[in-house]
Design an enzyme around this catalytic site. Structure first.
Site, PDB file in Angstrom:
ATOM      1  N   ARG A 179       0.850  -1.187   0.000  1.00  0.00           N
ATOM      2  CA  ARG A 179       0.000   0.000   0.000  1.00  0.00           C
ATOM      3  C   ARG A 179       0.888   1.240   0.000  1.00  0.00           C
ATOM      4  NH1 ARG A 179      -2.397   1.214   5.331  1.00  0.00           N
ATOM      5  NH2 ARG A 179      -0.922   2.932   5.274  1.00  0.00           N
ATOM      6  N   HIS A 236      -3.938   4.900   4.251  1.00  0.00           N
ATOM      7  CA  HIS A 236      -5.128   4.030   4.266  1.00  0.00           C
ATOM      8  C   HIS A 236      -6.368   4.819   3.843  1.00  0.00           C
ATOM      9  CE1 HIS A 236      -7.895   0.866   5.476  1.00  0.00           C
ATOM     10  NE2 HIS A 236      -8.586   1.787   6.139  1.00  0.00           N
ATOM     11  N   TYR A 278       3.960   5.797  11.384  1.00  0.00           N
ATOM     12  CA  TYR A 278       4.227   4.404  11.760  1.00  0.00           C
ATOM     13  C   TYR A 278       5.072   3.609  10.766  1.00  0.00           C
ATOM     14  CZ  TYR A 278      -0.008   3.795   8.864  1.00  0.00           C
ATOM     15  OH  TYR A 278      -0.927   3.829   7.839  1.00  0.00           O
TER      16      TYR A 278
HETATM   17  C1  LIG Z   1     -14.629  -6.052  11.535  1.00  0.00           C
HETATM   18  C2  LIG Z   1     -13.963  -4.722  11.290  1.00  0.00           C
HETATM   19  N1  LIG Z   1     -12.986  -4.317  12.135  1.00  0.00           N
HETATM   20  C3  LIG Z   1     -12.366  -3.137  11.936  1.00  0.00           C
HETATM   21  C4  LIG Z   1     -12.731  -2.321  10.900  1.00  0.00           C
HETATM   22  C5  LIG Z   1     -12.006  -0.977  10.671  1.00  0.00           C
HETATM   23  N2  LIG Z   1     -11.073  -1.096   9.544  1.00  0.00           N
HETATM   24  C6  LIG Z   1     -11.376  -0.603   8.328  1.00  0.00           C
HETATM   25  S1  LIG Z   1     -10.171  -0.906   7.195  1.00  0.00           S
HETATM   26  C7  LIG Z   1      -9.205  -1.706   8.335  1.00  0.00           C
HETATM   27  C8  LIG Z   1      -7.871  -2.298   7.937  1.00  0.00           C
HETATM   28  C9  LIG Z   1      -7.996  -3.321   6.868  1.00  0.00           C
HETATM   29  O1  LIG Z   1      -6.749  -3.826   6.508  1.00  0.00           O
HETATM   30  P1  LIG Z   1      -6.591  -4.937   5.423  1.00  0.00           P
HETATM   31  O2  LIG Z   1      -7.534  -6.059   5.662  1.00  0.00           O
HETATM   32  O3  LIG Z   1      -5.146  -5.300   5.366  1.00  0.00           O
HETATM   33  O4  LIG Z   1      -7.084  -4.220   4.084  1.00  0.00           O
HETATM   34  P2  LIG Z   1      -6.399  -2.995   3.285  1.00  0.00           P
HETATM   35  O5  LIG Z   1      -7.183  -1.773   3.698  1.00  0.00           O
HETATM   36  O6  LIG Z   1      -4.954  -2.938   3.653  1.00  0.00           O
HETATM   37  O7  LIG Z   1      -6.609  -3.366   1.852  1.00  0.00           O
HETATM   38  C10 LIG Z   1      -9.834  -1.719   9.582  1.00  0.00           C
HETATM   39  C11 LIG Z   1      -9.249  -2.309  10.806  1.00  0.00           C
HETATM   40  C12 LIG Z   1     -13.782  -2.762  10.050  1.00  0.00           C
HETATM   41  N3  LIG Z   1     -14.199  -2.041   9.010  1.00  0.00           N
HETATM   42  N4  LIG Z   1     -14.377  -3.971  10.258  1.00  0.00           N
END
Ligand SMILES: Cc1ncc(C[n+]2csc(CCOP(=O)(O)OP(=O)(O)O)c2C)c(N)n1
Ligand SMILES: [Mg+2]
Length: 251
Positions: A149, A153, A162
């Site tokens: 990435r 985010h 971080y």
């Molecule tokens: C069950 C849940 N926990 C927390 C969140 C908050 N949240 C949104 S995006 C994210 C990180 C996601 O990371 P990843 O799965 O690696 O996907 P990326 O955004 O890196 O593609 C979090 C913790 C959520 N939407 N749903």
């Protein structure tokens, strides 16, 4: 075609997109994909479902449950883990002690492939193979695409807090779009002029989508009650009224 998602209810969702409305609860989409695949199999339809999640999502139980169901019921599904190294500020190494996410497939009896996610042709090849397997009745595949990435985010995130700038620079050199452009240019399959034209077209399309999204009214906060079940039980009706009271109080 430009879709505006913000004001769309599930009933408005264009069936011809063959996509489910996005949802926010990370990881559950993998269960939805397996459910769709199982439904297609039961109905005897030749459809293949694809579910995509991130490295962070793999820590949710839902993703393991999805893999388990996919394996047990030999669902025609491709489950893709886009491992971009980060889940907001949580690094990949904190998600799992396993060497890679693809290795999880073995424990569920689901064949898996690990692919360079920044190599467009390799991803295409691996996806094609998985879809063909599913279509031929050979069940699910788990695919891990290894990528990074580059950006933040969200607009509310500040990755300089971080992570190391050197890490970003290293991955910028592997940018999949630049890499594929170079590949096509070298083979005279694409010209600089065509790239310019394409970029202008894409920008125009994005601007249009933003305009449509920004001018679409928000959904009513209680609208999800309309799509959860055929009829609302007295308890759900109470909850709906409660929600509306709360929203109206907040103004
Ligand atoms: C069950 C849940 N926990 C927390 C969140 C908050 N949240 C949104 S995006 C994210 C990180 C996601 O990371 P990843 O799965 O690696 O996907 P990326 O955004 O890196 O593609 C979090 C913790 C959520 N939407 N749903
Ligand atoms: Mg991630």
């Amino acid at each position: 075609m430009t879709y505006s998602f913000r004001g769309m209810t599930p009933a408005d969702w264009p069936a011809e997109s063959h996509c489910l409305p996005y949802q926010i609860v990370i990881g559950t989409q993998m269960l939805h994909a397996v459910g769709l695949a199982m439904a297609a199999k039961i109905a005897g339809e030749p459809a293949v479902a694809v579910g995509v999640c991130g490295d962070g999502a793999t820590s949710e139980g839902d993703v393991s449950e999805a893999l388990n169901f996919a394996g047990v019921f030999q669902a025609p599904v491709v489950l893709v883990v886009q491992n971009n190294g980060w889940a907001i500020s949580v690094p990949r190494k904190k998600q799992s002690a396993a060497q890679n996410f693809a290795s999880r497939g073995a424990g569920f009896g689901v064949p898996a492939e690990l692919v360079d996610g920044n190599d467009i042709l390799a991803v295409y090849e691996v996806m094609n193979r998985a879809v063909e397997r599913a279509r031929a009745g050979q069940g699910p595949t788990l695919i891990e695409t290894l990528t990074y990435r580059i950006g933040a985010h969200t607009t509310a995130d500040d990755p300089t807090r971080y992570r190391d700038a050197a890490e970003i620079e290293e991955w910028q050199r592997k940018d999949p779009v630049a890499r594929f452009q170079k590949f096509l240019l070298q083979r005279d399959l694409l010209s600089e002029a065509e790239i310019e034209k394409m970029l202008a077209g894409i920008e125009e399309e994005i601007n249009q989508a933003v305009e449509v999204a920004e001018s679409t009214p928000n959904m009513a906060p209680d609208s999800f009650f309309d799509y959860m079940s055929a009829d609302l039980t007295p308890r759900l009706q109470e909850q709906r009224a409660d929600l509306l009271r709360h929203v109206n109080q907040k103004g």
